[in-house]
Design a protein around this motif. Structure first.
Motif, PDB file in Angstrom:
ATOM      1  N   ASP A  58       0.131  18.299   4.301  1.00 62.64           N
ATOM      2  CA  ASP A  58      -0.055  17.812   5.674  1.00 62.64           C
ATOM      3  C   ASP A  58      -0.744  16.459   5.726  1.00 62.64           C
ATOM      4  N   PHE A  59      -0.844  15.769   4.585  1.00 58.97           N
ATOM      5  CA  PHE A  59      -1.525  14.477   4.534  1.00 58.97           C
ATOM      6  C   PHE A  59      -0.649  13.440   3.835  1.00 58.97           C
ATOM      7  N   TYR A  60      -0.931  12.186   4.156  1.00 58.26           N
ATOM      8  CA  TYR A  60      -0.429  11.057   3.378  1.00 58.26           C
ATOM      9  C   TYR A  60      -1.609  10.520   2.578  1.00 58.26           C
ATOM     10  N   GLU A  61      -1.507  10.573   1.265  1.00 55.31           N
ATOM     11  CA  GLU A  61      -2.636  10.242   0.407  1.00 55.31           C
ATOM     12  C   GLU A  61      -2.399   8.929  -0.327  1.00 55.31           C
ATOM     13  N   ALA A  62      -3.508   8.291  -0.689  1.00 52.86           N
ATOM     14  CA  ALA A  62      -3.477   7.068  -1.485  1.00 52.86           C
ATOM     15  C   ALA A  62      -4.586   7.151  -2.518  1.00 52.86           C
ATOM     16  N   ILE A  63      -4.379   6.515  -3.654  1.00 51.44           N
ATOM     17  CA  ILE A  63      -5.379   6.532  -4.714  1.00 51.44           C
ATOM     18  C   ILE A  63      -5.643   5.107  -5.182  1.00 51.44           C
ATOM     19  N   GLY A  64      -6.771   4.924  -5.863  1.00 48.65           N
ATOM     20  CA  GLY A  64      -7.101   3.633  -6.451  1.00 48.65           C
ATOM     21  C   GLY A  64      -7.299   2.541  -5.417  1.00 48.65           C
ATOM     22  N   THR A  65      -6.690   1.391  -5.665  1.00 51.91           N
ATOM     23  CA  THR A  65      -6.837   0.248  -4.757  1.00 51.91           C
ATOM     24  C   THR A  65      -6.313   0.561  -3.364  1.00 51.91           C
ATOM     25  N   ASP A  66      -5.238   1.336  -3.292  1.00 52.22           N
ATOM     26  CA  ASP A  66      -4.678   1.681  -1.979  1.00 52.22           C
ATOM     27  C   ASP A  66      -5.663   2.503  -1.154  1.00 52.22           C
ATOM     28  N   ALA A  67      -6.408   3.384  -1.812  1.00 51.98           N
ATOM     29  CA  ALA A  67      -7.421   4.173  -1.104  1.00 51.98           C
ATOM     30  C   ALA A  67      -8.523   3.266  -0.559  1.00 51.98           C
ATOM     31  N   CYS A  68      -8.908   2.264  -1.330  1.00 49.40           N
ATOM     32  CA  CYS A  68      -9.933   1.320  -0.863  1.00 49.40           C
ATOM     33  C   CYS A  68      -9.457   0.557   0.369  1.00 49.40           C
ATOM     34  N   ILE A  69      -8.172   0.199   0.397  1.00 52.88           N
ATOM     35  CA  ILE A  69      -7.608  -0.505   1.552  1.00 52.88           C
ATOM     36  C   ILE A  69      -7.645   0.388   2.788  1.00 52.88           C
ATOM     37  N   LEU A  70      -7.327   1.669   2.628  1.00 53.04           N
ATOM     38  CA  LEU A  70      -7.355   2.591   3.766  1.00 53.04           C
ATOM     39  C   LEU A  70      -8.762   2.719   4.337  1.00 53.04           C
ATOM     40  N   VAL A  71      -9.748   2.791   3.467  1.00 49.06           N
ATOM     41  CA  VAL A  71     -11.132   2.932   3.927  1.00 49.06           C
ATOM     42  C   VAL A  71     -11.601   1.649   4.607  1.00 49.06           C
ATOM     43  N   GLU A  72     -11.228   0.497   4.048  1.00 48.99           N
ATOM     44  CA  GLU A  72     -11.705  -0.789   4.563  1.00 48.99           C
ATOM     45  C   GLU A  72     -11.042  -1.166   5.885  1.00 48.99           C
TER      46      GLU A  72
ATOM     47  N   VAL B   7       0.863  -1.181   0.000  1.00 50.83           N
ATOM     48  CA  VAL B   7       0.000   0.000   0.000  1.00 50.83           C
ATOM     49  C   VAL B   7       0.899   1.230   0.000  1.00 50.83           C
ATOM     50  N   LEU B   8       0.673   2.125  -0.943  1.00 50.90           N
ATOM     51  CA  LEU B   8       1.558   3.281  -1.092  1.00 50.90           C
ATOM     52  C   LEU B   8       0.898   4.529  -0.516  1.00 50.90           C
ATOM     53  N   LEU B   9       1.569   5.137   0.468  1.00 51.27           N
ATOM     54  CA  LEU B   9       1.117   6.393   1.069  1.00 51.27           C
ATOM     55  C   LEU B   9       2.067   7.493   0.635  1.00 51.27           C
ATOM     56  N   CYS B  10       1.544   8.490  -0.052  1.00 54.95           N
ATOM     57  CA  CYS B  10       2.362   9.567  -0.607  1.00 54.95           C
ATOM     58  C   CYS B  10       2.109  10.858   0.161  1.00 54.95           C
ATOM     59  N   ARG B  11       3.169  11.475   0.628  1.00 58.55           N
ATOM     60  CA  ARG B  11       3.050  12.730   1.373  1.00 58.55           C
ATOM     61  C   ARG B  11       2.669  13.858   0.415  1.00 58.55           C
ATOM     62  N   VAL B  12       1.555  14.512   0.731  1.00 54.27           N
ATOM     63  CA  VAL B  12       1.102  15.679  -0.027  1.00 54.27           C
ATOM     64  C   VAL B  12       0.716  16.742   0.992  1.00 54.27           C
TER      65      VAL B  12
ATOM     66  N   PHE C 172      -1.010  -6.112   5.695  1.00 56.46           N
ATOM     67  CA  PHE C 172      -0.563  -5.347   4.535  1.00 56.46           C
ATOM     68  C   PHE C 172       0.796  -4.709   4.798  1.00 56.46           C
ATOM     69  N   SER C 173       1.627  -4.696   3.774  1.00 55.77           N
ATOM     70  CA  SER C 173       2.874  -3.948   3.810  1.00 55.77           C
ATOM     71  C   SER C 173       2.623  -2.556   3.245  1.00 55.77           C
ATOM     72  N   VAL C 174       3.379  -1.579   3.738  1.00 61.63           N
ATOM     73  CA  VAL C 174       3.145  -0.185   3.369  1.00 61.63           C
ATOM     74  C   VAL C 174       4.453   0.441   2.918  1.00 61.63           C
ATOM     75  N   CYS C 175       4.397   1.161   1.811  1.00 60.10           N
ATOM     76  CA  CYS C 175       5.526   1.948   1.311  1.00 60.10           C
ATOM     77  C   CYS C 175       5.206   3.425   1.529  1.00 60.10           C
ATOM     78  N   ILE C 176       6.108   4.145   2.186  1.00 61.33           N
ATOM     79  CA  ILE C 176       5.870   5.544   2.529  1.00 61.33           C
ATOM     80  C   ILE C 176       6.739   6.429   1.646  1.00 61.33           C
ATOM     81  N   VAL C 177       6.097   7.356   0.964  1.00 64.88           N
ATOM     82  CA  VAL C 177       6.786   8.288   0.074  1.00 64.88           C
ATOM     83  C   VAL C 177       6.718   9.682   0.687  1.00 64.88           C
ATOM     84  N   GLU C 178       7.871  10.272   0.926  1.00 64.49           N
ATOM     85  CA  GLU C 178       7.947  11.612   1.499  1.00 64.49           C
ATOM     86  C   GLU C 178       8.237  12.627   0.402  1.00 64.49           C
ATOM     87  N   GLU C 179       7.857  13.872   0.659  1.00 62.63           N
ATOM     88  CA  GLU C 179       8.207  14.951  -0.253  1.00 62.63           C
ATOM     89  C   GLU C 179       9.300  15.805   0.378  1.00 62.63           C
ATOM     90  N   VAL C 180      10.185  16.317  -0.454  1.00 66.28           N
ATOM     91  CA  VAL C 180      11.282  17.151   0.036  1.00 66.28           C
ATOM     92  C   VAL C 180      10.705  18.454   0.558  1.00 66.28           C
TER      93      VAL C 180
END
Length: 580
Positions: A137-151, A130-135, A188-196
Motif C-alpha cells: 500500500d506504499f510507494y517506497e524509495a531508498i538511498g538518495t531517492d529517500a533523502c529527496i522525499l524527506v527534503e 527519483v524512483l518510487l517503487c510500489r510495495v 525533479f523527474s520521477v519514475c513510478i514502478v508498479e507491482e503486478v
C-alpha cells in the motif's frame, strides 16, 4: 577445598598490582583488571566488555564508468539538502552506486534477487529520476531517492533516524499525486514502478514494471485522474536552450506537454537574464556558440563579456550542446521525455519587430516585478486590492515582455470598452491549457473537465452574440494570438466553439438532468446501490448507455430475488431496523 591458581594468572595479578601501586603514587585511580584474550574483566564494576574484533567494513563496490556522472550529479543534489532529518540521512549514503546505498548497513543488500537489486535495475534505466517503487500500500524509495522525499516532499523516513539502516521513505498510494506534485515543482523527474496485482505463489517476489514518468515539463501521470473530482497538477516547466548569433542572444523554449516551441532572437544579455529569472525551466541547455566572444577566446565570461549571463547560468544545472540550436534542442527534448523521432513540435513564435524595450533588470528588481526577497511587489499597490492571481501575472508579463505597439494599443482599447459596459461579463473559468491537452491526449478527461470546457465555449459564444461584448471579443483575438501562438479567425473560432459545445452537450449529462436515479429496493440497503452506482450514473446521457442500464437493472432485480429467498433477508431486515 584447595584452589589451584595457575602461574600465568599469578604473574598477571602481580604485574597488575605493581601497575596499580605506581598509579597510586602518581595520583591515578586504581582499577584492578585482568586482561585475557580480547575480554576485559573489571572487578570493580563487574561488567563484561568485549573489544571489537573487526573494524566496520566499507563498501567496496566501484562506480561503473557509465554511472559516474550520474552519481556525481546525485551527490551535488544531496549537498543541497537543508532539513535536519534529511541531512542525517545523507550521512548514511555511500556514493558507490546509483542508489547511494551502503551495503554494510541494515537492509542494504544489493544481491541479485533482492528488492534493492530490482530497484537498482530500474534506476539504471533512468538514473536521474527519483524512483518510487510500489510495495503493498506504499510507494517506497531508498538511498538518495529517500533523502529527496524527506527534503522536498515533507515525508518522514521509515524507521525514524536509526543510524544502522539505509535511508528509506515513502508515501501511501492515496498520496501519490501530492508527492509527485511536490517533486516536480522542485524540478525533479520521477519514475513510478508498479507491482503486478493479484495472488502469487509462496516465496516468490511480485513482478514489477515501470508504469509512468512525471517530469517538471510534464507533471501528470496516467491513471491519477478520478471519476468524481477535479484534478490539478503543477504548470509544466519548459526546456530552455540559449545560443548566440550575430543578432544577439537567442532563447528557445520547448513545452513537451503542448508539443510547441518558441524562439526569441536578438535579445540583449540583460533581457535574457531577466527572462531566465521569470521562468522556471525543467532543463537548461547552453549552445557552444556562447563560448566564443569578440576577444577570440573560448572562455565564456572572460573580459566581462557574458559575465552577467554566466553568473545566472552558473547557479543552475545546465548541459552544453552543438549544432542547429532549434533542431538539436528538440532532439534533446525527445531524448529527455522518451518521445519517438516522428513526433513533431509546432512553432508558436510571434515576430518581435516593432516592440518597445522591456524593463531593465535593475528596474524590474526594484519594483518587485522580479520576485526578490525583501522587496515588495509594486503591482499589488497599483492595482485594486481585490485584484489577485492572473491579472497581476498578466500585467507583470506585459512589463517584462512588452508586445508590439499595435497589440498594446489593442489591449488598451479592450480595457476601455470593458470599463464602460453596462451588461455582465461572463465568468470565464480559467482552465490551464496544458492540463486539458494532457487529459484529452491520454483519454482521461472526466465529465467535470468536459463541463468546464463547455462552460468556456459558451462564454465565448455569449461574447459573440451580445452586441455590447462583440467588439471586445474582436479586439481580444490578436492579444490571444500573441499569448498562444495560434492565429485563428473570429468566424472560425465561433463555429468551432458551437460545434464542440453542441457535441459535449449531446454526450455529457449536464446539471438539472434527472433521468439516472440510483436503483432502490425495499429489502436491500440504499447504501449498497449508492456505492455501486454513484461513481458512474449522471455522467453520460442515458441514450448512449441503454444496454448498460438495462443490464444493471436486471442485475439489481436478480439480486433482490436472491436476497428474498435466502437467509440474507433476515440480515438486511435487521440492518434496516438499526438504521431506522
Amino acid at each position: 577445598m584447595e584452589y589451584v591458581i595457575p602461574q600465568q594468572l599469578v604473574a598477571t595479578l602481580l604485574s597488575q598490582l605493581a601497575i596499580s601501586g605506581s598509579n597510586l603514587l602518581i595520583g591515578r585511580p586504581a582499577s584492578l583488571s585482568i586482561r585475557r584474550s580480547n575480554h576485559i574483566f573489571c572487578f570493580k564494576e563487574r561488567k563484561l566488555y568485549v573489544k571489537p574484533s573487526k573494524k566496520h567494513k566499507q563498501s567496496k563496490i566501484a562506480v561503473e564508468d557509465k554511472d559516474y556522472a550520474h552519481v556525481i550529479w546525485w551527490k551535488e543534489k544531496m549537498q543541497m539538502c537543508r532539513k535536519p532529518s534529511s541531512v542525517l540521512l545523507v550521512k548514511r549514503l555511500t556514493f558507490s552506486n546509483l542508489l547511494g546505498v551502503d551495503t554494510t548497513l541494515k537492509n542494504g543488500s544489493l544481491k541479485e534477487g533482492t528488492l534493492n537489486w530490482e530497484i537498482l535495475q530500474f534506476k539504471s534505466k533512468f538514473p536521474r529520476e527519483v524512483l518510487l517503487c510500489r510495495v503493498g500500500d506504499f510507494y517506497e524509495a531508498i538511498g538518495t531517492d529517500a533523502c529527496i522525499l524527506v527534503e522536498y516532499a515533507g515525508l518522514n523516513p521509515f524507521g525514524g533516524l536509526r543510524s544502522d539502516s539505509i535511508p528509506r521513505a515513502g508515501c501511501p498510494v492515496v498520496n501519490l499525486r501530492q508527492t509527485l506534485d511536490d517533486l516536480t515543482r522542485n524540478g525533479f523527474s520521477v519514475c513510478i514502478v508498479e507491482e503486478v496485482q493479484g495472488p502469487t505463489q509462496a516465496r516468490t517476489r511480485k513482478s514489477r514494471f515501470i508504469s509512468g514518468h512525471a517530469h517538471p515539463g510534464s507533471p501528470y501521470v496516467f491513471g491519477l485522474v478520478g471519476d468524481d473530482h477535479d484534478l490539478d497538477f503543477p504548470e509544466p516547466m519548459p526546456v530552455v536552450g540559449i545560443s548566440r548569433s550575430a543578432k544577439g542572444y537567442c532563447m528557445v523554449s520547448v513545452l513537451e506537454t503542448m508539443k510547441t516551441y518558441s524562439a526569441e532572437d536578438g535579445l540583449t544579455e540583460e533581457a535574457l537574464v531577466t527572462k531566465l529569472r521569470t521562468c522556471r525551466c525543467h532543463h537548461l541547455f547552453l549552445h557552444a556558440s556562447l563560448k566564443h566572444n569578440s576577444s577570440g577566446t573560448c572562455r565564456w565570461g572572460e573580459f566581462g563579456e557574458g559575465g552577467l549571463l554566466w553568473g545566472e547560468c552558473n547557479a543552475r544545472q545546465f548541459e552544453w550542446f552543438d549544432g542547429n540550436p532549434v533542431n538539436e534542442l528538440l532532439k534533446k527534448v525527445k531524448e529527455l521525455y522518451g518521445l519517438e523521432d516522428d513526433i513533431t513540435f509546432r512553432n508558436v513564435t510571434v515576430a518581435s519587430e516593432n516592440r518597445p524595450s522591456p524593463l531593465h533588470l535593475g528596474t524590474a528588481t526594484q519594483i518587485g516585478a522580479l520576485p526578490t526577497e525583501g522587496i515588495p511587489c509594486l503591482l499589488k499597490v497599483l492595482l485594486p486590492s481585490n485584484c489577485t492571481g492572473l491579472p497581476i501575472m498578466y500585467v507583470r508579463d506585459l512589463l517584462l515582455n512588452p508586445p508590439a505597439y499595435e497589440i498594446a494599443s489593442t489591449i488598451q482599447e479592450a480595457c476601455k470598452l470593458m470599463s464602460n459596459i453596462t451588461c455582465s461579463v461572463p465568468e470565464f473559468t480559467c482552465v490551464p491549457s496544458a492540463k486539458l491537452v494532457k487529459l484529452l491526449e491520454s483519454k482521461e478527461t472526466n465529465h467535470i473537465e468536459f463541463c468546464k470546457i463547455k462552460s468556456v465555449l459558451d462564454d465565448i459564444l455569449q461574447l459573440y452574440t451580445n452586441s455590447e461584448l462583440n467588439e471586445i471579443l474582436k479586439l481580444l483575438m490578436d492579444p490571444t494570438w500573441v499569448a498562444t501562438g495560434l492565429k485563428v479567425e473570429l468566424e472560425t473560432l465561433v463555429n468551432e466553439c458551437k460545434s464542440v459545445s453542441r457535441r459535449i452537450g449531446e454526450i455529457i449529462s449536464l446539471d438539472g438532468e434527472n433521468d439516472q436515479k440510483i436503483t432502490s429496493h425495499p429489502i436491500i440497503p440504499n447504501e449498497f446501490f449508492e456505492d455501486m452506482e454513484s461513481s458512474w450514473k449522471g455522467r453520460v446521457k442515458r441514450i448512449h448507455l441503454e444496454e448498460e442500464f438495462a443490464e444493471v437493472d436486471a442485475a439489481a432485480e436478480a439480486l433482490s430475488v436472491a436476497v428474498s429467498l435466502s437467509d440474507f433477508l433476515k440480515i438486511t431486515i435487521n440492518m434496516h431496523s438499526y438504521t431506522t
